[in-house]
Design a protein around this motif. Structure first.
Motif, PDB file in Angstrom:
ATOM      1  N   GLU A  29      48.906  78.111  85.817  1.00  0.00           N
ATOM      2  CA  GLU A  29      49.810  77.304  86.902  1.00  0.00           C
ATOM      3  C   GLU A  29      49.459  77.715  88.058  1.00  0.00           C
ATOM      4  O   GLU A  29      49.208  77.076  89.260  1.00  0.00           O
ATOM      5  N   GLN A  33      47.651  75.437  91.093  1.00  0.00           N
ATOM      6  CA  GLN A  33      48.326  75.401  92.379  1.00  0.00           C
ATOM      7  C   GLN A  33      47.561  75.758  93.540  1.00  0.00           C
ATOM      8  O   GLN A  33      47.418  75.007  94.468  1.00  0.00           O
ATOM      9  N   ASP A  66      57.318  75.440  95.326  1.00  0.00           N
ATOM     10  CA  ASP A  66      55.955  75.859  95.223  1.00  0.00           C
ATOM     11  C   ASP A  66      55.315  76.187  96.471  1.00  0.00           C
ATOM     12  O   ASP A  66      54.916  77.187  96.713  1.00  0.00           O
ATOM     13  N   GLU A  80      55.478  70.195  95.039  1.00  0.00           N
ATOM     14  CA  GLU A  80      55.687  70.839  93.862  1.00  0.00           C
ATOM     15  C   GLU A  80      54.315  70.649  92.971  1.00  0.00           C
ATOM     16  O   GLU A  80      54.164  69.386  92.822  1.00  0.00           O
ATOM     17  N   LYS A  82      52.528  70.726  89.743  1.00  0.00           N
ATOM     18  CA  LYS A  82      52.648  71.048  88.194  1.00  0.00           C
ATOM     19  C   LYS A  82      51.210  70.957  87.393  1.00  0.00           C
ATOM     20  O   LYS A  82      50.077  70.150  88.080  1.00  0.00           O
ATOM     21  N   GLN A  83      50.824  71.907  86.869  1.00  0.00           N
ATOM     22  CA  GLN A  83      49.607  71.959  85.936  1.00  0.00           C
ATOM     23  C   GLN A  83      49.550  70.594  84.959  1.00  0.00           C
ATOM     24  O   GLN A  83      50.530  70.254  84.135  1.00  0.00           O
ATOM     25  N   SER A  88      51.336  64.330  78.955  1.00  0.00           N
ATOM     26  CA  SER A  88      52.010  63.912  80.216  1.00  0.00           C
ATOM     27  C   SER A  88      53.164  62.674  79.871  1.00  0.00           C
ATOM     28  O   SER A  88      52.798  61.818  79.083  1.00  0.00           O
TER      29      SER A  88
END
Length: 91
Positions: A29, A33, A66, A80, A82-83, A88
């Motif tokens: 992650e 990011q 983040d 923010e 997210k991986q 999903s």
């Protein structure tokens, strides 16, 4: 003159994102990011400061964003990231 540069920029970003999505299991992650924020900064050069894990007080508890981005006018954007994963719930 700049038109070619812009086409190359967007093609490079597209290729990078496609490659990352094809190989998503090899990114943790934090790395994911960092790659995404680098792309955002390339797309939106208005930001003059980037704060990673900016602390905020939420419901009486200290939490961390983040990223907090500051533009040249002093406005902020909260990001923010997210991986991605196969399960999903939203796209």
């Amino acid at each position: 003159m700049f038109k070619e540069y812009e086409v190359d920029k967007y093609q490079t970003i597209y290729d990078k994102l496609s490659s990352m999505l094809d190989d998503e299991e090899n990114y943790n992650e934090t790395t994911w990011q960092k790659e995404i924020i680098d792309i955002l900064l390339l797309l939106y050069p208005k930001y003059i400061a980037v704060f990673k894990e900016a602390p905020i007080n939420a419901d009486g508890k200290q939490k961390y964003l983040d990223y907090l981005l500051v533009d040249a006018n002093g406005h902020i954007d909260i990001v923010e990231i997210k991986q991605p994963h196969d399960n999903s719930i939203m796209t």
